[in-house]
Design a protein around this motif. Sequence first.
Motif, PDB file in Angstrom:
ATOM      1  N   ALA A 203       0.828  -1.208   0.000  1.00  8.75           N
ATOM      2  CA  ALA A 203       0.000   0.000   0.000  1.00  8.75           C
ATOM      3  C   ALA A 203       0.864   1.260   0.000  1.00  8.75           C
ATOM      4  CB  ALA A 203      -0.931   0.001   1.214  1.00  8.75           C
ATOM      5  N   ILE A 204       1.952   1.215   0.786  1.00 11.39           N
ATOM      6  CA  ILE A 204       2.822   2.401   0.848  1.00 11.39           C
ATOM      7  C   ILE A 204       3.698   2.499  -0.388  1.00 11.39           C
ATOM      8  CG2 ILE A 204       4.752   3.456   2.084  1.00 11.39           C
ATOM      9  CD1 ILE A 204       3.593   2.395   4.661  1.00 11.39           C
ATOM     10  N   GLY A 205       4.221   1.363  -0.818  1.00 10.67           N
ATOM     11  CA  GLY A 205       5.216   1.375  -1.894  1.00 10.67           C
ATOM     12  C   GLY A 205       4.622   1.502  -3.288  1.00 10.67           C
ATOM     13  N   MET A 206       3.285   1.434  -3.396  1.00  7.44           N
ATOM     14  CA  MET A 206       2.652   1.436  -4.705  1.00  7.44           C
ATOM     15  C   MET A 206       2.906   2.752  -5.445  1.00  7.44           C
ATOM     16  SD  MET A 206      -0.609  -0.712  -5.268  1.00  7.44           S
ATOM     17  CE  MET A 206      -1.830   0.135  -4.311  1.00  7.44           C
ATOM     18  N   THR A 207       2.826   3.863  -4.718  1.00  7.45           N
ATOM     19  CA  THR A 207       3.019   5.156  -5.381  1.00  7.45           C
ATOM     20  C   THR A 207       4.253   5.855  -4.813  1.00  7.45           C
ATOM     21  OG1 THR A 207       1.658   6.248  -3.743  1.00  7.45           O
ATOM     22  CG2 THR A 207       0.547   5.477  -5.730  1.00  7.45           C
ATOM     23  N   ASP A 208       4.821   6.697  -5.653  1.00  5.35           N
ATOM     24  CA  ASP A 208       5.979   7.473  -5.243  1.00  5.35           C
ATOM     25  C   ASP A 208       5.613   8.372  -4.068  1.00  5.35           C
ATOM     26  OD1 ASP A 208       8.649   7.735  -5.971  1.00  5.35           O
ATOM     27  OD2 ASP A 208       8.265   9.771  -6.714  1.00  5.35           O
ATOM     28  N   PHE A 209       4.395   8.919  -4.157  1.00  2.00           N
ATOM     29  CA  PHE A 209       3.902   9.820  -3.118  1.00  2.00           C
ATOM     30  C   PHE A 209       3.835   9.109  -1.759  1.00  2.00           C
ATOM     31  CE2 PHE A 209       0.299  11.640  -0.782  1.00  2.00           C
ATOM     32  CZ  PHE A 209       0.743  12.944  -0.664  1.00  2.00           C
TER      33      PHE A 209
ATOM     34  N   ARG B 280       5.396   6.462  -0.782  1.00  3.29           N
ATOM     35  CA  ARG B 280       6.750   6.171  -0.290  1.00  3.29           C
ATOM     36  C   ARG B 280       7.360   7.375   0.389  1.00  3.29           C
ATOM     37  NH1 ARG B 280       7.676   3.089  -4.869  1.00  3.29           N
ATOM     38  NH2 ARG B 280       8.373   4.881  -6.046  1.00  3.29           N
ATOM     39  N   ARG B 281       7.249   8.530  -0.286  1.00  2.56           N
ATOM     40  CA  ARG B 281       7.924   9.718   0.250  1.00  2.56           C
ATOM     41  C   ARG B 281       7.289  10.178   1.543  1.00  2.56           C
ATOM     42  NH1 ARG B 281       8.444  13.821  -4.572  1.00  2.56           N
ATOM     43  NH2 ARG B 281       8.937  15.181  -2.824  1.00  2.56           N
ATOM     44  N   CYS B 282       5.962   9.987   1.672  1.00  7.71           N
ATOM     45  CA  CYS B 282       5.288  10.431   2.894  1.00  7.71           C
ATOM     46  C   CYS B 282       5.476   9.453   4.046  1.00  7.71           C
ATOM     47  CB  CYS B 282       3.804  10.610   2.649  1.00  7.71           C
ATOM     48  SG  CYS B 282       3.439  11.924   1.504  1.00  7.71           S
ATOM     49  N   PHE B 283       5.298   8.164   3.755  1.00  7.81           N
ATOM     50  CA  PHE B 283       5.166   7.213   4.865  1.00  7.81           C
ATOM     51  C   PHE B 283       6.435   6.419   5.174  1.00  7.81           C
ATOM     52  CE2 PHE B 283       0.800   7.932   3.483  1.00  7.81           C
ATOM     53  CZ  PHE B 283       0.272   8.337   4.689  1.00  7.81           C
ATOM     54  N   ASN B 284       7.348   6.328   4.190  1.00  9.75           N
ATOM     55  CA  ASN B 284       8.578   5.585   4.480  1.00  9.75           C
ATOM     56  C   ASN B 284       9.321   6.155   5.697  1.00  9.75           C
ATOM     57  OD1 ASN B 284      10.171   3.302   3.604  1.00  9.75           O
ATOM     58  ND2 ASN B 284      11.757   4.798   3.205  1.00  9.75           N
ATOM     59  N   PRO B 285       9.484   7.503   5.781  1.00 11.86           N
ATOM     60  CA  PRO B 285      10.182   8.022   6.967  1.00 11.86           C
ATOM     61  C   PRO B 285       9.459   7.688   8.265  1.00 11.86           C
ATOM     62  CG  PRO B 285      10.011   9.697   5.274  1.00 11.86           C
ATOM     63  CD  PRO B 285       9.159   8.560   4.824  1.00 11.86           C
ATOM     64  N   ILE B 286       8.127   7.658   8.222  1.00 14.94           N
ATOM     65  CA  ILE B 286       7.373   7.332   9.437  1.00 14.94           C
ATOM     66  C   ILE B 286       7.643   5.885   9.845  1.00 14.94           C
ATOM     67  CG2 ILE B 286       5.058   7.063  10.400  1.00 14.94           C
ATOM     68  CD1 ILE B 286       4.177   9.379   8.599  1.00 14.94           C
ATOM     69  N   VAL B 287       7.624   4.980   8.845  1.00 17.60           N
ATOM     70  CA  VAL B 287       7.887   3.565   9.140  1.00 17.60           C
ATOM     71  C   VAL B 287       9.297   3.400   9.699  1.00 17.60           C
ATOM     72  CG1 VAL B 287       8.169   1.286   8.109  1.00 17.60           C
ATOM     73  CG2 VAL B 287       6.265   2.713   7.424  1.00 17.60           C
ATOM     74  N   VAL B 288      10.275   4.057   9.056  1.00 17.88           N
ATOM     75  CA  VAL B 288      11.658   3.928   9.514  1.00 17.88           C
ATOM     76  C   VAL B 288      11.807   4.468  10.930  1.00 17.88           C
ATOM     77  CG1 VAL B 288      14.020   4.709   9.077  1.00 17.88           C
ATOM     78  CG2 VAL B 288      12.594   3.956   7.180  1.00 17.88           C
ATOM     79  N   LEU B 289      11.100   5.571  11.200  1.00 20.31           N
ATOM     80  CA  LEU B 289      11.146   6.166  12.540  1.00 20.31           C
ATOM     81  C   LEU B 289      10.596   5.188  13.578  1.00 20.31           C
ATOM     82  CD1 LEU B 289      11.641   9.045  13.914  1.00 20.31           C
ATOM     83  CD2 LEU B 289       9.161   9.178  13.945  1.00 20.31           C
ATOM     84  N   LEU B 290       9.432   4.597  13.269  1.00 25.50           N
ATOM     85  CA  LEU B 290       8.822   3.655  14.220  1.00 25.50           C
ATOM     86  C   LEU B 290       9.723   2.432  14.400  1.00 25.50           C
ATOM     87  CD1 LEU B 290       5.079   3.733  13.120  1.00 25.50           C
ATOM     88  CD2 LEU B 290       6.103   4.776  15.133  1.00 25.50           C
ATOM     89  N   TYR B 291      10.334   2.003  13.288  1.00 23.01           N
ATOM     90  CA  TYR B 291      11.209   0.822  13.311  1.00 23.01           C
ATOM     91  C   TYR B 291      12.393   1.056  14.242  1.00 23.01           C
ATOM     92  CZ  TYR B 291      13.774  -3.084  11.092  1.00 23.01           C
ATOM     93  OH  TYR B 291      14.443  -4.241  10.839  1.00 23.01           O
ATOM     94  N   SER B 292      12.850   2.322  14.316  1.00 23.28           N
ATOM     95  CA  SER B 292      14.092   2.579  15.051  1.00 23.28           C
ATOM     96  C   SER B 292      13.866   2.695  16.557  1.00 23.28           C
ATOM     97  CB  SER B 292      14.743   3.857  14.521  1.00 23.28           C
ATOM     98  OG  SER B 292      13.960   4.961  14.884  1.00 23.28           O
ATOM     99  N   VAL B 293      12.607   2.794  16.988  1.00 29.48           N
ATOM    100  CA  VAL B 293      12.351   2.892  18.434  1.00 29.48           C
ATOM    101  C   VAL B 293      12.581   1.523  19.078  1.00 29.48           C
ATOM    102  CG1 VAL B 293      10.570   3.268  20.171  1.00 29.48           C
ATOM    103  CG2 VAL B 293      10.687   4.746  18.177  1.00 29.48           C
TER     104      VAL B 293
ATOM    105  N   ILE C 218       8.611  -2.282   0.658  1.00 31.58           N
ATOM    106  CA  ILE C 218       8.701  -0.959   0.021  1.00 31.58           C
ATOM    107  C   ILE C 218       9.954  -0.898  -0.857  1.00 31.58           C
ATOM    108  CG2 ILE C 218       8.996   1.502   0.443  1.00 31.58           C
ATOM    109  CD1 ILE C 218       7.403   1.173   3.007  1.00 31.58           C
ATOM    110  N   THR C 219      11.086  -1.360  -0.297  1.00 33.07           N
ATOM    111  CA  THR C 219      12.332  -1.346  -1.068  1.00 33.07           C
ATOM    112  C   THR C 219      12.188  -2.213  -2.319  1.00 33.07           C
ATOM    113  OG1 THR C 219      13.398  -1.351   1.079  1.00 33.07           O
ATOM    114  CG2 THR C 219      14.827  -1.535  -0.827  1.00 33.07           C
ATOM    115  N   GLY C 220      11.612  -3.403  -2.142  1.00 32.20           N
ATOM    116  CA  GLY C 220      11.475  -4.320  -3.268  1.00 32.20           C
ATOM    117  C   GLY C 220      10.628  -3.737  -4.375  1.00 32.20           C
ATOM    118  N   MET C 221       9.608  -2.959  -4.007  1.00 33.59           N
ATOM    119  CA  MET C 221       8.729  -2.415  -5.039  1.00 33.59           C
ATOM    120  C   MET C 221       9.403  -1.315  -5.834  1.00 33.59           C
ATOM    121  SD  MET C 221       4.938  -2.470  -3.531  1.00 33.59           S
ATOM    122  CE  MET C 221       4.168  -2.219  -5.117  1.00 33.59           C
TER     123      MET C 221
END
Lengths: 265, 256
Positions: free
Chosen positions: A97-103, A105-118, A155-158
């Motif tokens: 769902a996130i990786g389908m569009t460029d938009f 990815r740009r909006c939600f990837n940082p949020i996912v990475v942020l949550l992942y790092s906690v 997301i990366t794979g897509m």
Amino acid sequence: MAVSDFAVAAAPRRFSLLGNLAIQRLLLLLGLLVLWEIYARIAGDTGMIAGPSGILRAMGPKIFANPKVVAAIELTLFELAVAYGLSVVFGVVIGVAIGMTDFGRRCFNPIVVLLYSVPQVVLLPLIVLVFGIGPLSKIAFGFSHGIFPVIVSTITGMRTVNPTFLHGARAMGASRFQTIRHVIFPNMVPAVFAGFRLAMTLTLLGVLLAELYVSISGIGYFTQVFAETFDPSPLFALMTVLTVMAVALNELVRLVEARFTRWKN
Amino acid sequence: MAERSALDSSGIVPRSIQVGFVAAVIGLWFFLTLGGHVHLLLLPDPVKVWYAMVQLAVSGQLWAAAKVTLLSILKAYFTAVIPGLAIGFLVSRTLRSVQFFEPIFSGIFSVPLTLFFPLFIFFFGIGPNSKIAYGGLYAFFPVVITSIAAFANTDQLYIRAAQSMGASQLQLFRRVYFPSALPGILTGLRIATVVCVASVLGGETISSTNGVGHAIALQAELMETARMYAWVVYVVVAVVALNMALSVIETRTERK
């Protein structure tokens, strides 16, 4: 000169038992086991450390003959399976769902990475408050560990599809569905499976952390019992069983991965 | 890091959505708690948590626990990094030793070492030492794995060029191996930081007498959830700040 060159080139081809890397690794392992055994017999405190032979002797009567310990190991496997299954399904769905569009990815990837790092372990007491001290909290905690690598790798794979392939597919008149089925999906597989493998390690980590934090019938309970009674051989034996389990599960995911990435070679 | 362009999060729309996400989480928190949609014991309202945060800071509890945890993390980090880099460099010297040792280290790293946490408690007690040993061992593997790859991938051409120009061993290391391996090493150091923080906090949560992880677990057991959330917020803020600092350092070194 030419003769010696030949000799050098021919040498590795001869089958040599000691030259084989796998055999060398096995020898290293054996050597370490022998050193450990010697240390345990000569210098080790019997209330603290058990040698490999002691662990083997405890394995039968104290682990596999004890139905409660066997049930605890089965429970942990069950928690792991449910948590991993949920991580994979939800991770792929959210990742797509996130990786389908460029938009997206740009909006939600940082949020996912942020949550992942906690470091999620700070939420463990909360998870136990919400889900109780039974298997549910272990599943929830394993799931919260496993889902992030799956999302990130999906997301990366897509996005790592070679544009040439996409142009090629479009030029040959592929429909959107065909493009996804034959180009994007096979291309995602290596990255996604790398995520699946990491998710397996992390789900197990989450389940074990929750087990060790609080447990009434799982392996966390038994490690505590064995440690508190200063009975090292069943403790070491239980850990050996779990290590073998972890390695086997890892290899399993790796085999599935190899099966699905055959097209690359 | 060619991916950065496509994953670039700058630009007004993505940024505002990210800010909006954080705002939505806080908004939802207010809505759930003040509207009475969730049990206050599980999720106290943000104002209460804020008071608890202030109280922790004023009373000095925050600093006392943070000092223990930070020191443990730092010690664990150096326990991991120094042998990790040294062994990584030594292993990378020959192709054969890379082939021999690399699968061993990655194999061990794929097993969750949390399995052995009871042993660390067993041998090092429930004080900070068990967390230092556990965190140090856990973080050693990413450092050694990445530094083996980083050193072993040094371009042979550069090495031969430096040698033919008469570089000494030390110069070879300082001018060729080290700069070439630096990006890979930094990746390993970054992973090690995350692993150290998570494993020290994890160890403290599971079994400890001191530190931030212990404080969180204790407040949860006492059902003082406002205080527990206060600790969690502190940890999350600290980790996010740490991550931002690390990515700034990483981008700086990549640009060189």
